[in-house]
Motif scaffolding. Structure first.
Motif, PDB file in Angstrom:
ATOM      1  N   ILE A 212      -5.818   4.101  10.093  1.00 48.98           N
ATOM      2  CA  ILE A 212      -5.843   3.097   9.034  1.00 48.98           C
ATOM      3  C   ILE A 212      -5.386   3.739   7.729  1.00 48.98           C
ATOM      4  CG2 ILE A 212      -7.268   1.467   7.746  1.00 48.98           C
ATOM      5  CD1 ILE A 212      -9.124   1.285  10.124  1.00 48.98           C
ATOM      6  N   VAL A 213      -4.432   3.068   7.081  1.00 49.68           N
ATOM      7  CA  VAL A 213      -3.885   3.538   5.804  1.00 49.68           C
ATOM      8  C   VAL A 213      -4.292   2.537   4.722  1.00 49.68           C
ATOM      9  CG1 VAL A 213      -1.815   4.229   4.546  1.00 49.68           C
ATOM     10  CG2 VAL A 213      -1.910   4.520   7.052  1.00 49.68           C
ATOM     11  N   PRO A 214      -5.322   2.837   3.927  1.00 47.41           N
ATOM     12  CA  PRO A 214      -5.695   1.933   2.842  1.00 47.41           C
ATOM     13  C   PRO A 214      -4.711   2.066   1.676  1.00 47.41           C
ATOM     14  CG  PRO A 214      -7.452   3.517   3.374  1.00 47.41           C
ATOM     15  CD  PRO A 214      -6.191   4.002   4.003  1.00 47.41           C
ATOM     16  N   ALA A 215      -4.823   1.167   0.740  1.00 42.71           N
ATOM     17  CA  ALA A 215      -4.017   1.268  -0.480  1.00 42.71           C
ATOM     18  C   ALA A 215      -4.479   2.461  -1.302  1.00 42.71           C
ATOM     19  CB  ALA A 215      -4.134  -0.016  -1.295  1.00 42.71           C
ATOM     20  N   TRP A 216      -3.549   3.104  -1.986  1.00 45.07           N
ATOM     21  CA  TRP A 216      -3.905   4.257  -2.811  1.00 45.07           C
ATOM     22  C   TRP A 216      -4.531   3.834  -4.132  1.00 45.07           C
ATOM     23  CZ3 TRP A 216       1.244   3.078  -1.565  1.00 45.07           C
ATOM     24  CH2 TRP A 216       1.982   2.471  -2.584  1.00 45.07           C
ATOM     25  N   GLY A 286      -2.129  -0.743   8.143  1.00 43.21           N
ATOM     26  CA  GLY A 286      -2.041  -0.582   6.698  1.00 43.21           C
ATOM     27  C   GLY A 286      -2.619  -1.772   5.984  1.00 43.21           C
ATOM     28  N   TYR A 287      -3.389  -1.499   4.930  1.00 48.63           N
ATOM     29  CA  TYR A 287      -4.011  -2.568   4.151  1.00 48.63           C
ATOM     30  C   TYR A 287      -3.434  -2.569   2.736  1.00 48.63           C
ATOM     31  CZ  TYR A 287      -7.722  -5.204   1.743  1.00 48.63           C
ATOM     32  OH  TYR A 287      -8.418  -6.111   0.993  1.00 48.63           O
ATOM     33  N   CYS A 288      -2.994  -3.746   2.276  1.00 49.15           N
ATOM     34  CA  CYS A 288      -2.470  -3.919   0.925  1.00 49.15           C
ATOM     35  C   CYS A 288      -1.283  -2.967   0.730  1.00 49.15           C
ATOM     36  CB  CYS A 288      -3.579  -3.689  -0.092  1.00 49.15           C
ATOM     37  SG  CYS A 288      -3.117  -4.050  -1.806  1.00 49.15           S
ATOM     38  N   LEU A 289      -1.269  -2.169  -0.340  1.00 46.53           N
ATOM     39  CA  LEU A 289      -0.159  -1.247  -0.570  1.00 46.53           C
ATOM     40  C   LEU A 289      -0.081  -0.183   0.504  1.00 46.53           C
ATOM     41  CD1 LEU A 289      -0.330  -0.705  -4.433  1.00 46.53           C
ATOM     42  CD2 LEU A 289       1.104  -2.271  -3.144  1.00 46.53           C
ATOM     43  N   GLY A 290      -1.203   0.075   1.168  1.00 48.27           N
ATOM     44  CA  GLY A 290      -1.164   0.999   2.301  1.00 48.27           C
ATOM     45  C   GLY A 290      -0.280   0.477   3.409  1.00 48.27           C
ATOM     46  N   GLY A 291      -0.233  -0.858   3.567  1.00 47.48           N
ATOM     47  CA  GLY A 291       0.656  -1.453   4.551  1.00 47.48           C
ATOM     48  C   GLY A 291       2.110  -1.333   4.151  1.00 47.48           C
ATOM     49  N   ALA A 316      -2.642  -8.037   4.728  1.00 47.35           N
ATOM     50  CA  ALA A 316      -2.384  -8.461   3.343  1.00 47.35           C
ATOM     51  C   ALA A 316      -1.395  -7.530   2.666  1.00 47.35           C
ATOM     52  CB  ALA A 316      -3.697  -8.526   2.550  1.00 47.35           C
ATOM     53  N   SER A 317      -0.305  -7.249   3.360  1.00 48.81           N
ATOM     54  CA  SER A 317       0.682  -6.271   2.885  1.00 48.81           C
ATOM     55  C   SER A 317       2.045  -6.920   2.727  1.00 48.81           C
ATOM     56  CB  SER A 317       0.796  -5.106   3.872  1.00 48.81           C
ATOM     57  OG  SER A 317      -0.446  -4.473   4.074  1.00 48.81           O
ATOM     58  N   GLN A 318       2.713  -6.623   1.608  1.00 45.78           N
ATOM     59  CA  GLN A 318       4.052  -7.131   1.358  1.00 45.78           C
ATOM     60  C   GLN A 318       5.092  -6.048   1.639  1.00 45.78           C
ATOM     61  OE1 GLN A 318       4.197  -9.939  -2.331  1.00 45.78           O
ATOM     62  NE2 GLN A 318       2.671  -8.391  -2.818  1.00 45.78           N
ATOM     63  N   VAL A 319       6.210  -6.465   2.196  1.00 47.23           N
ATOM     64  CA  VAL A 319       7.369  -5.577   2.330  1.00 47.23           C
ATOM     65  C   VAL A 319       8.578  -6.170   1.622  1.00 47.23           C
ATOM     66  CG1 VAL A 319       6.572  -4.579   4.504  1.00 47.23           C
ATOM     67  CG2 VAL A 319       8.050  -6.612   4.549  1.00 47.23           C
TER      68      VAL A 319
END
Length: 550
Positions: A212-216, A286-291, A316-319
């Motif tokens: 899991i990669v959370p947002a920084w 990935g979550y949020c910016l982590g995604g 909840a991640s944008q690309v």
């Protein structure tokens, strides 16, 4: 750049940093530019002016204040409060008409002026003042003014705390005791991240671990909030070996950390560590910016022929940042330059320096409702785990944050195949592993329509789920949480694209949490469970580790 130029730039940066203390980190030049564009076009539009004159003298008696949550209490139905509410809402409708539908205005400028006008009006809502709020007056009569005395004391406490080094109220929830309590161990640490492995609770686990990669920009334990609301604990109990990154809270020494460093020291280093423990493939989440960062790293892996990822899940991640929602109103060249000057003074961006933008997105919920409750009604909001996590703010290193804003928000390089990793561009179309994408219906940070666009940009199987709730609450949608529902569908390369609204209209909601659906999807893309892998080296620390306390 000459010495004189550097001196001038330092003066500019210092001036902008000082201005930011009064603007909440927002660039005043961006607002002024938008206002001038709107105003000039308004003066040159006689039909629009005529329409506004007619609207200004129209009868407001037909406006029903009860439809606005601020005036829903029955006490607003009586005179003179109903007239006050109707007058306020009439002014709000007038400004809505004045700032919308004006030909020739840059659409972004029109949105900024509309947003700013709404924020300015919200400040003067009759609900925000003791003399014009019937609920406050009723409370004041019943308590003989003690609510206002308490409110004044609360205001003084909050004001003094704002001037101190600790602007947030202390929480009764403690990390490691009440929050982030799922048992685990730190199995890797470098200058940017700790990698936490959670101890399995099942006899066997799927051979593909979950990373899991959370947002920084947030502490990782939003996904391990409490024992009842822990996503990592839920996945662990479904027979998965779960790892999560805990980002270091950067300081002056980390000013030169870049997006490339976050890919290398974060995701790549974690994948290498997990592989060294015997895993051949893994599920990346990935979550949020982590995604967003995970999508970049996954594109680089795919470009280089590395098939480390069995699946990728984006929460909840944008690309694609072409439609970033209301937050995009605050991101333009003027704003980015303003932030860069602010960051130059210390080498990082403090969380509260961008807090103004996030609070304005929901000013009635995050600002004015609290003003009424705390300072007029004399009530303190009860502490809760989510509030404690939200107050545990993080910083962002100057170089990385500047690259993120410029290359993703402003230039949308990732969606356009121009974002570079290792000096070469990456493309989302290279990703071939199955993807599970989640949006939340009332997300003000990552609007679900923008999250949904991943399916348009990908050349792989995509399962998209939309859950009710906001950016955090929708993701923390554990089984048994009352009032939860979600929509879901599966798309392959053979399916034709449908717009977000068409998809929403066609896809019926299902009651309950989306977590079990996702866990079933992960299990379907996993091999048969095997015995748990032993840890070959002595753990560095027990979870939650050290970086979470920075």
């Amino acid at each position: 750049m000459t010495t004189e130029d550097r001196t001038t730039h330092r003066a500019d940066a210092g001036w902008h940093a000082m201005m930011a203390q009064f603007t909440g980190g927002l660039s005043p030049a961006a607002l002024i530019t938008a206002y001038v564009d709107w105003y000039i076009h308004l003066l040159a539009s006689p039909d629009k002016l005529s329409e506004l004159i007619k609207l200004g003298v129209s009868d407001i008696a037909d406006i029903d204040p009860a439809e606005d949550p601020r005036f829903a209490d029955p006490s607003w139905a009586g005179f003179p409060y109903n007239v006050m509410a109707q007058g306020f809402l009439g002014a709000q409708n007038w400004w809505d008409a004045a700032t919308c539908g004006l030909r020739g205005v840059d659409p972004k400028h029109a949105n900024i002026v509309h947003f700013a006008a709404r924020q300015w009006l919200d400040m003067f809502s009759p609900a925000n003042f003791a003399l014009t709020n019937p609920q406050v007056q009723d409370r004041t009569r019943k308590e003989a003014g003690q609510n206002l005395i308490r409110g004044a004391r609360y205001w003084i406490e909050d004001f003094n705390r704002l001037l101190s080094k600790h602007p947030r109220r202390p929480s009764s929830y403690v990390v490691g005791e009440d929050l982030a309590t799922t048992p685990g161990d730190v199995v890797m640490r470098n200058r940017l991240v700790e990698l936490i492995r959670y101890r399995p609770t099942t006899e066997k686990v799927h051979p593909e671990p979950i990373l899991i990669v959370p947002a920084w920009i947030m502490k990782y334990y939003i996904l391990d909030l409490t024992s009842e609301r822990s996503l990592v604990a839920y996945l662990r109990d479904q027979g998965f070996e779960v790892f999560i990154l805990s980002w270091k809270n950067p300081d002056e020494d980390d000013a030169d950390l870049s997006m490339q460093d976050y890919v290398d020291l974060g995701i790549r280093a974690a994948i290498a560590q997990i592989r060294s423990m015997g895993a051949k493939k893994l599920h990346a989440v990935g979550y949020c910016l982590g995604g967003t960062l995970l999508a970049i790293a996954a594109s680089a892996l795919a470009r280089d022929g590395d098939k480390a990822l069995a699946t990728m899940s984006l929460l909840a991640s944008q690309v694609d940042f072409s439609e970033p929602g209301e937050l995009g109103l605050f991101i333009n060249e003027s704003q980015v330059a303003f932030l860069e000057d602010m960051m130059q003074t210390k080498g990082y961006l403090k969380a509260d320096q961008m807090a103004g933008a996030f609070q304005l997105l929901r000013s009635n919920d995050l600002i004015w409702s609290r003003v009424i409750r705390h300072y007029l009604l004399g009530e303190r909001t009860h502490d809760n785990p989510l509030m404690a996590w939200n107050a545990d703010a993080t910083r962002m290193p100057a170089k990385m944050h500047s690259e993120y804003l410029r290359h993703l928000f402003l230039e949308n390089d990732l969606a356009k195949g121009r974002f570079e990793v290792d000096g070469a561009s990456v493309a989302l179309t290279d990703i071939r592993c199955p993807v599970y994408s989640v949006g939340t219906e009332t997300d003000h940070v990552s609007p679900w329509q923008s999250v949904y666009r991943f399916g348009l940009l990908a050349d792989t199987d995509v399962t998209f789920s939309l859950t009710n709730g906001g950016h955090n609450g929708g993701i923390l949608s554990e089984p048994g949480h009352e009032g939860r529902h979600f929509r879901t569908s599966h798309k392959t390369e053979a399916h034709s694209h449908v717009t977000a609204q068409t998809w929403f209209d066609r896809t019926r909601p299902k009651d309950g949490s989306w977590w079990p659906h996702w866990a079933k999807w992960l299990a379907a893309h996993s091999a048969r469970p095997v015995d748990c892998r032993p840890i070959s080296a002595k753990p560095l620390d027990a979870a939650p580790g050290r970086y979470v306390f920075g």
